[in-house]
Design an enzyme around this catalytic site. Structure first.
Site, PDB file in Angstrom:
ATOM      1  N   LYS A 265       0.857  -1.181   0.000  1.00 37.36           N
ATOM      2  CA  LYS A 265       0.000   0.000   0.000  1.00 37.36           C
ATOM      3  C   LYS A 265       0.895   1.234   0.000  1.00 37.36           C
ATOM      4  O   LYS A 265       1.678   1.454   0.918  1.00 37.36           O
ATOM      5  CB  LYS A 265      -0.921   0.013   1.220  1.00 37.36           C
ATOM      6  CG  LYS A 265      -1.843   1.232   1.271  1.00 37.36           C
ATOM      7  CD  LYS A 265      -2.721   1.203   2.509  1.00 37.36           C
ATOM      8  CE  LYS A 265      -3.625   2.419   2.583  1.00 37.36           C
ATOM      9  NZ  LYS A 265      -4.475   2.391   3.798  1.00 37.36           N
TER      10      LYS A 265
ATOM     11  N   LYS B 130      -2.188  -1.471  -3.743  1.00 39.51           N
ATOM     12  CA  LYS B 130      -3.043  -0.285  -3.685  1.00 39.51           C
ATOM     13  C   LYS B 130      -2.172   0.960  -3.737  1.00 39.51           C
ATOM     14  O   LYS B 130      -1.199   1.043  -2.979  1.00 39.51           O
ATOM     15  CB  LYS B 130      -3.863  -0.302  -2.382  1.00 39.51           C
ATOM     16  CG  LYS B 130      -4.821   0.875  -2.238  1.00 39.51           C
ATOM     17  CD  LYS B 130      -5.560   0.819  -0.904  1.00 39.51           C
ATOM     18  CE  LYS B 130      -6.502   2.010  -0.776  1.00 39.51           C
ATOM     19  NZ  LYS B 130      -7.193   2.022   0.532  1.00 39.51           N
TER      20      LYS B 130
END
Length: 335
Positions: free
Chosen positions: A202, A259
């Site tokens: 992320k 992400k």
């Protein structure tokens, strides 16, 4: 694998395989279906739906509307829903106490959705940022995010979600060691069938802005000694992403996630090749908002852009995509 020698033009005309829809479909290398989608929704504590201004077409949903979404997902062939909470600012505190409330809005929504559509998997975000008054994903001590103290709070949050019926826990905090602690806690509670999809890679990204509007954290947690850049990944790094993924797999993650999505397709592709692990990508709020804004201005074809963007994740090797477009895409794909 090396490419075999190619015949020369005119013996080789690659356009032969593009001349009609039926042959394009016949030779298509990657195929997007509703089964590839996880629908991202935001639940709130009040009644009805509340539109999110920065995400046209997306609203915060009440618990009863989340139930309707679960039934809709089942009918559309969408396998799972990822749920995120909007919490009244007056109820937030520095520790994110409501995150571990077994009667909080997330747990109530999970129970109701599983009762109405048990065939649909429910994924819960394991992170404190929707619940903290400072907007960070962790506990702040001496102006910094305290890794181990945060994990203790995350385990409490995850266990109440799992007991409520959540199928997939998705830790998005990026604390070191959290997947191992979560897996051990689940085993100790007899919840060994609950899956973990870690936000393994992320990145600290500008593309999360509309989501923060959706959950009501605004621009909190974006500056100062406890800046999110101190725990989310540097957007310049690839090898570090692979180390993060390897650690989360070793700690017991069943699936991993990258992400944001489209700006990081190179990371998705490398993770798939390196680990041969179910790998998902999150088409985040900023990606959604850009497509919708351009479409509403007449600059791009909305439906084509939606399906093309989602297809890019499949082409990169992703097992599936978490997206706010899921129901629209499923309806288009089923047409």
């Amino acid at each position: 694998m090396s490419m075999p020698p190619l015949a020369a033009y005119p013996a080789l005309r690659l356009r032969r395989l593009r001349q009609a829809d039926w042959v394009r479909r016949l030779v298509r290398e990657s195929v997007l279906t509703p089964a590839d989608l996880i629908w991202s929704i935001v639940v709130h504590e009040g009644e009805g739906d509340i539109p999110v201004a920065s995400m046209p077409g997306v609203s915060r949903l009440s618990v009863d509307l989340c139930v309707q979404a679960a039934v809709e997902a089942r009918n559309l062939g969408i396998p799972a829903i990822a749920i995120f909470p909007h919490i009244d600012g007056a109820k937030k505190d520095a520790a994110g106490s409501l995150a571990a409330d077994p009667n909080g809005v997330v747990c109530r929504a999970v129970r109701a959705m599983k009762a109405a559509a048990p065939e649909v998997g429910i994924m819960c975000d394991v992170a404190l940022d929707p619940f903290t008054d400072h907007g960070h994903d962790g506990v702040i001590e001496d102006g910094k995010i305290a890794n181990d103290a945060t994990i203790d709070r995350l385990v409490e949050q995850a266990l109440v979600q799992a007991r409520a019926g959540c199928d997939i826990l998705a830790p998005s905090d990026m604390m070191d060691g959290r997947c191992g602690k979560l897996r051990a806690a689940l085993e100790a509670e007899g919840l060994q069938d609950v899956m973990i999809m870690s936000y393994a890679a992320k990145f600290a990204s500008a593309f999360y802005g509309p989501y923060r509007d959706a959950i009501g954290s605004g621009k909190l947690g974006t500056a100062g000694p406890a800046d999110k850049k101190t725990y989310q990944m540097d957007s310049a790094n690839t090898e570090e992403a692979l180390r993060e993924v390897a650690l989360d797999i070793a700690e017991g993650s069943d699936m991993v996630m990258v992400k944001p999505g489209m700006p990081y397709l190179d990371i998705v592709s490398r993770v798939v090749r390196e680990f041969n692990m179910p790998t998902f990508a999150f088409q985040v709020s900023g990606e959604y908002a850009m497509i919708m804004a351009a479409a509403q201005n007449g600059w791009i074809d909305e439906e084509r852009a939606i399906l093309e963007s989602l297809g890019a994740f499949k082409r990169a090797g992703a097992a599936g995509i978490i997206t706010y477009f899921a129901p629209r895409a499923a309806r288009m794909l089923g047409a």
